[in-house]
Design an enzyme around this catalytic site. Structure first.
Site, PDB file in Angstrom:
ATOM      1  N   TYR A  48      -3.920  85.356   4.977  1.00  0.00           N
ATOM      2  CA  TYR A  48      -4.967  85.656   5.971  1.00  0.00           C
ATOM      3  C   TYR A  48      -5.108  84.489   6.956  1.00  0.00           C
ATOM      4  O   TYR A  48      -5.784  84.610   7.973  1.00  0.00           O
ATOM      5  CB  TYR A  48      -6.307  85.948   5.300  1.00  0.00           C
ATOM      6  CG  TYR A  48      -6.278  87.076   4.285  1.00  0.00           C
ATOM      7  CD1 TYR A  48      -5.254  88.019   4.274  1.00  0.00           C
ATOM      8  CD2 TYR A  48      -7.285  87.207   3.325  1.00  0.00           C
ATOM      9  CE1 TYR A  48      -5.223  89.041   3.335  1.00  0.00           C
ATOM     10  CE2 TYR A  48      -7.262  88.239   2.387  1.00  0.00           C
ATOM     11  CZ  TYR A  48      -6.229  89.144   2.393  1.00  0.00           C
ATOM     12  OH  TYR A  48      -6.201  90.149   1.459  1.00  0.00           O
ATOM     13  N   LYS A  77      -4.697  84.812  -3.668  1.00  0.00           N
ATOM     14  CA  LYS A  77      -3.462  85.549  -3.968  1.00  0.00           C
ATOM     15  C   LYS A  77      -2.226  84.685  -3.734  1.00  0.00           C
ATOM     16  O   LYS A  77      -2.279  83.721  -2.962  1.00  0.00           O
ATOM     17  CB  LYS A  77      -3.407  86.815  -3.091  1.00  0.00           C
ATOM     18  CG  LYS A  77      -4.724  87.577  -3.114  1.00  0.00           C
ATOM     19  CD  LYS A  77      -4.712  88.909  -2.434  1.00  0.00           C
ATOM     20  CE  LYS A  77      -6.114  89.493  -2.421  1.00  0.00           C
ATOM     21  NZ  LYS A  77      -6.907  89.139  -1.238  1.00  0.00           N
ATOM     22  N   HIS A 110       0.230  89.087  -4.586  1.00  0.00           N
ATOM     23  CA  HIS A 110      -0.288  89.861  -3.443  1.00  0.00           C
ATOM     24  C   HIS A 110       0.450  91.182  -3.238  1.00  0.00           C
ATOM     25  O   HIS A 110      -0.144  92.192  -2.888  1.00  0.00           O
ATOM     26  CB  HIS A 110      -0.227  89.002  -2.170  1.00  0.00           C
ATOM     27  CG  HIS A 110      -1.201  89.403  -1.122  1.00  0.00           C
ATOM     28  ND1 HIS A 110      -1.756  88.522  -0.224  1.00  0.00           N
ATOM     29  CD2 HIS A 110      -1.744  90.605  -0.816  1.00  0.00           C
ATOM     30  CE1 HIS A 110      -2.580  89.163   0.575  1.00  0.00           C
ATOM     31  NE2 HIS A 110      -2.589  90.434   0.247  1.00  0.00           N
TER      32      HIS A 110
END
Ligand code: A2P
Length: 322
Positions: A48, A77, A110
């Site tokens: 992210y 993750k 992930h």
């Protein structure tokens, strides 16, 4: 705050704050605001590209003396480029440094997709690595070592089919505690949820509101809108709530952890207040009828030229026309 239990009895807040797509410049304030109004669970990931800013929000909250680290549930993750066993600990250490914390409550693989070390997103064939039952078992053993070191309290996966979970459980010493997958009324994945329940694997719903803020490249033309669905709108009007609150309450009623993303103070409040909305059985049935097996996050971005991955190998289901 409502709590759900993992298989070992540990409790986690049923509603968390999603941080995918939260701009680095906005996420620290959103984390501070969320924690100040009662959120106790933040869902993060290095891909992210905002974990350092999430960490700033956490550090500011702790510095203000309102909360301590142990008052919170932090999930992060393992990105696809760190599946090689010797890459797992360094990746975790980077996340811990960015989040300014000593440990994670939950550390997830992930995707069931692997890249070469250092490759954020592959552009050619040799930047991919195979993901197999053996490679997954080796990654998992490295994640188990992170638990043994006290850096992580629980481990789990994201985007795993029942078949991939079964394969993992055959070799795992520590069974996966969580499977985080896309879930909302257009993608209800009831069989997968039932399987996880039988296996005592808790499920988290990502993109519970349809992730309308995805980059254009991740969107298909003519996508259906969850927040404007007539059934959802009708239920929202009936309960004098918003459509988002109906979607979140629906997921909580199914026993799935919900992690709606927002960086807006009013919507953060709204989403937190969804825990108070109880849908009735006929309303749950009306929403059940909305299922259309529609993925907003369909994984097609891992199937470009030269990729060994297809939608079928990622999801273990035949490709559907959506
Ligand atoms: P914002 O961050 O400006 O609030 P998802 O959790 O499915 O990824 O969806 C996130 C998207 O939904 C973001 O665009 C977010 O915008 C928006 N959103 C979050 N909460 C609400 C809400 N209560 N009502 C409408 N949109 C919302």
């Amino acid at each position: 705050m409502r709590l759900f239990a993992l298989a070992d009895g540990s409790l986690l807040p049923a509603l968390g704050l999603g941080t995918w797509k939260s701009a680095p410049g906005a996420v620290a304030a959103a984390v501070r605001e969320a924690l100040s109004i009662g959120y106790r669970h933040i869902d993060c990931a290095p891909i992210y590209q905002n974990e350092a800013e999430v960490g700033q929000g956490l550090a500011a909250t702790f510095a203000a003396g309102v909360l301590k680290r142990q008052d919170l549930w932090l999930t992060s993750k393992l990105w696809n480029n760190a599946h090689a066993p010797d890459q797992v600990l360094p990746a975790l250490e980077q996340t811990l440094a960015d989040l300014q914390t000593d440990y994670l409550d939950l550390f997830l693989i992930h995707w069931p997709v692997a890249f070469a070390p250092g490759v954020l997103f592959p552009r050619k064939a040799d930047e991919y690595r195979p993901f197999t039952a053996d490679s997954c078992a080796a990654t998992w053993a490295a994640m188990e070592a992170c638990v043994a070191k006290g850096l992580v309290r629980h481990i789990g996966v994201c985007n795993f089919s029942a078949a991939k979970l079964e394969a993992l459980c055959r070799t795992a010493t520590i069974r996966p505690a969580m499977n985080q997958v896309e879930l909302h009324p257009y993608l209800q994945q009831t069989a997968l949820i039932d399987f996880c329940r039988q296996q005592r694997i808790l499920v988290t719903a990502y993109s519970p509101l349809g992730s309308g803020d995805r980059p254009a490249a991740m969107k298909k033309s003519g996508e259906p809108s969850l927040l404007e669905n007539p059934v959802i709108l009708e239920l929202a009007a009936k309960h004098q709530t918003t459509p988002a609150q109906v979607l979140i309450a629906w997921g909580l009623a199914r026993g799935t952890v919900m992690i709606p993303k927002s960086v807006n103070p009013e919507r953060l409040r709204q989403n937190l207040a969804s825990t108070k909305l109880q849908l009735e059985a006929p309303e749950m049935t009306a929403i059940a009828a909305l299922d259309r097996s529609y993925r907003f996050v369909d994984g097609a971005f891992f199937t470009g030229q030269g990729s060994p991955y297809t939608l079928e190998t990622i999801w273990d289901e035949a490709e559907r026309a959506t």
